[in-house]
Write a protein that holds these residues in place. Structure first.
Motif, mmCIF file in Angstrom:
data_model
loop_
_atom_site.group_PDB
_atom_site.id
_atom_site.type_symbol
_atom_site.label_atom_id
_atom_site.label_comp_id
_atom_site.label_asym_id
_atom_site.label_seq_id
_atom_site.Cartn_x
_atom_site.Cartn_y
_atom_site.Cartn_z
ATOM 1 N N ASN A 255 0.833 -1.204 0.000
ATOM 2 C CA ASN A 255 0.000 0.000 0.000
ATOM 3 C C ASN A 255 0.867 1.253 0.000
ATOM 4 N N ALA A 256 0.296 2.347 -0.470
ATOM 5 C CA ALA A 256 0.968 3.649 -0.413
ATOM 6 C C ALA A 256 -0.046 4.651 0.131
ATOM 7 N N ALA A 257 0.036 4.888 1.434
ATOM 8 C CA ALA A 257 -0.964 5.731 2.100
ATOM 9 C C ALA A 257 -0.989 7.149 1.553
ATOM 10 N N TRP A 258 0.150 7.620 1.033
ATOM 11 C CA TRP A 258 0.187 8.995 0.519
ATOM 12 C C TRP A 258 -0.706 9.187 -0.698
ATOM 13 N N ARG A 259 -1.150 8.116 -1.301
ATOM 14 C CA ARG A 259 -2.064 8.241 -2.447
ATOM 15 C C ARG A 259 -3.478 8.632 -2.011
ATOM 16 N N SER A 260 -3.778 8.419 -0.749
ATOM 17 C CA SER A 260 -5.125 8.750 -0.269
ATOM 18 C C SER A 260 -5.133 9.678 0.946
ATOM 19 N N LYS A 261 -3.949 9.946 1.506
ATOM 20 C CA LYS A 261 -3.865 10.818 2.683
ATOM 21 C C LYS A 261 -2.993 12.036 2.359
ATOM 22 N N PRO A 262 -3.349 13.234 2.870
ATOM 23 C CA PRO A 262 -2.507 14.423 2.642
ATOM 24 C C PRO A 262 -1.151 14.262 3.314
ATOM 25 N N SER A 263 -0.118 14.817 2.674
ATOM 26 C CA SER A 263 1.252 14.616 3.165
ATOM 27 C C SER A 263 2.019 15.919 3.280
ATOM 28 N N TRP A 264 2.936 15.917 4.242
ATOM 29 C CA TRP A 264 3.873 17.006 4.448
ATOM 30 C C TRP A 264 5.272 16.409 4.517
ATOM 31 N N ALA A 265 6.281 17.203 4.174
ATOM 32 C CA ALA A 265 7.659 16.711 4.231
ATOM 33 C C ALA A 265 8.575 17.785 4.792
ATOM 34 N N VAL A 266 9.422 17.374 5.728
ATOM 35 C CA VAL A 266 10.487 18.244 6.232
ATOM 36 C C VAL A 266 11.798 17.669 5.709
ATOM 37 N N ILE A 267 12.534 18.480 4.973
ATOM 38 C CA ILE A 267 13.768 18.015 4.345
ATOM 39 C C ILE A 267 14.971 18.748 4.938
ATOM 40 N N LYS B 170 11.919 23.087 4.176
ATOM 41 C CA LYS B 170 13.346 22.791 4.216
ATOM 42 C C LYS B 170 13.973 23.446 5.442
ATOM 43 N N VAL B 171 14.940 22.746 6.045
ATOM 44 C CA VAL B 171 15.614 23.282 7.222
ATOM 45 C C VAL B 171 17.083 22.883 7.179
ATOM 46 N N SER B 172 17.948 23.781 7.596
ATOM 47 C CA SER B 172 19.375 23.491 7.639
ATOM 48 C C SER B 172 19.641 22.537 8.794
ATOM 49 N N ALA B 173 19.955 21.283 8.462
ATOM 50 C CA ALA B 173 20.154 20.261 9.492
ATOM 51 C C ALA B 173 20.753 19.020 8.864
ATOM 52 N N SER B 174 21.219 18.127 9.727
ATOM 53 C CA SER B 174 21.731 16.821 9.299
ATOM 54 C C SER B 174 20.567 15.840 9.177
ATOM 55 N N HIS B 175 20.899 14.586 8.908
ATOM 56 C CA HIS B 175 19.883 13.541 8.851
ATOM 57 C C HIS B 175 19.175 13.391 10.198
#
Length: 262
Positions: free
Chosen positions: A195-207, A232-237
């Protein structure tokens, strides 16, 4: 004169306290907000304790936060652990994943209690894809070096741990993270998602813009493919540890957005 001065100081102090309380109150989620639960899913080589800063940020605002402890033995096991956490929620929740945790929330996020997804420098395969496939076409991260044991469990190389995983934490914290890391069964990266939940649920990403575990273009490609709103944020993994407010703000935005749509 001294009495008046003392009274002025006390009044100023009281005003400051009232102002502080008001400021804190403004951060508290509204009583009528429908999404008040958050489930946090850690990635490979880490455990749930790394979410402490995000946990503190969110609970202060009034969220009920649950932290999953992934065994990292297989995708199925990690999804099961996440579903057990979701079963304990008393209402809709925002499901959050860091790194490998993104694969986990992509599979587990179809649960009816999940209202939205937040990917924190995280993987986001499609149904029928493996995690390993997400790296195709992107250069390998030179600072992120993996050591594999005879039973195919992987660790981050000791000498490269700080530069590859957490260059923005102290030497002492990086050493503790390195020596307490939880190994990942590499077979999990070869498991196809159902399954890929992002196909039916709204998504956010912090990079994290200084993430040395993933190629930057890879992170952006994955986030754009799933239609996530990107921060986007200045940070490591290790941004889940080093940038807790940014991560918590994004989770809060996700919760408020989906609450307003219901």
């Amino acid at each position: 004169m001294k009495t008046k001065t003392k009274m002025f100081v006390l009044a100023a102090a009281a005003a400051a306290v009232i102002g502080l309380k008001s400021a804190n109150a403004s951060d508290t989620i509204p009583a009528d907000q429908t999404v008040r639960n958050v489930v946090l899913v850690h990635g490979a080589f880490a455990d749930g304790s790394g979410w402490r800063g995000v946990y503190d940020e969110l609970t202060t605002r009034g969220y009920r936060v649950t932290i999953v402890q992934n065994p990292l033995t297989s995708l199925e096991d990690d999804v099961a652990a996440t579903k057990r956490a979701l079963d304990r929620q008393d209402g809709p929740a925002i499901l959050v994943g860091h790194s490998w945790g993104g694969t986990v929330i992509t599979e587990a996020g179809i649960d009816q209690k999940v209202a939205g997804l937040v990917y924190v420098s995280a993987l986001s395969p499609d149904a029928g894809e493996t995690t390993a496939q997400q790296y195709d076409g992107f250069p390998a991260a030179s600072e992120f070096v993996i050591d594999t044991s005879e039973d195919d469990f992987a660790y981050v190389d000791r000498e490269k741990f700080k530069s590859g995983f957490a260059h923005d934490v102290s030497d002492a914290d990086a050493a503790f993270m390195r020596d307490s890391q939880v190994p990942l069964n590499l077979a999990a990266f070869g498991t196809k998602l159902k399954n890929a939940a992002w196909r039916s649920k709204p998504s956010w990403a912090v990079i994290a813009t200084e993430d040395n575990a993933f190629d930057q273009a890879m992170l952006i490609y994955m986030a754009e493919r799933i239609g996530a709103k990107i921060t986007k944020v200045s940070a490591s993994h290790a941004l889940f540890m080093t940038q807790p407010k940014v991560v918590a703000d994004t989770i809060n935005e996700a919760a408020q957005t989906v609450s307003s749509q219901h």
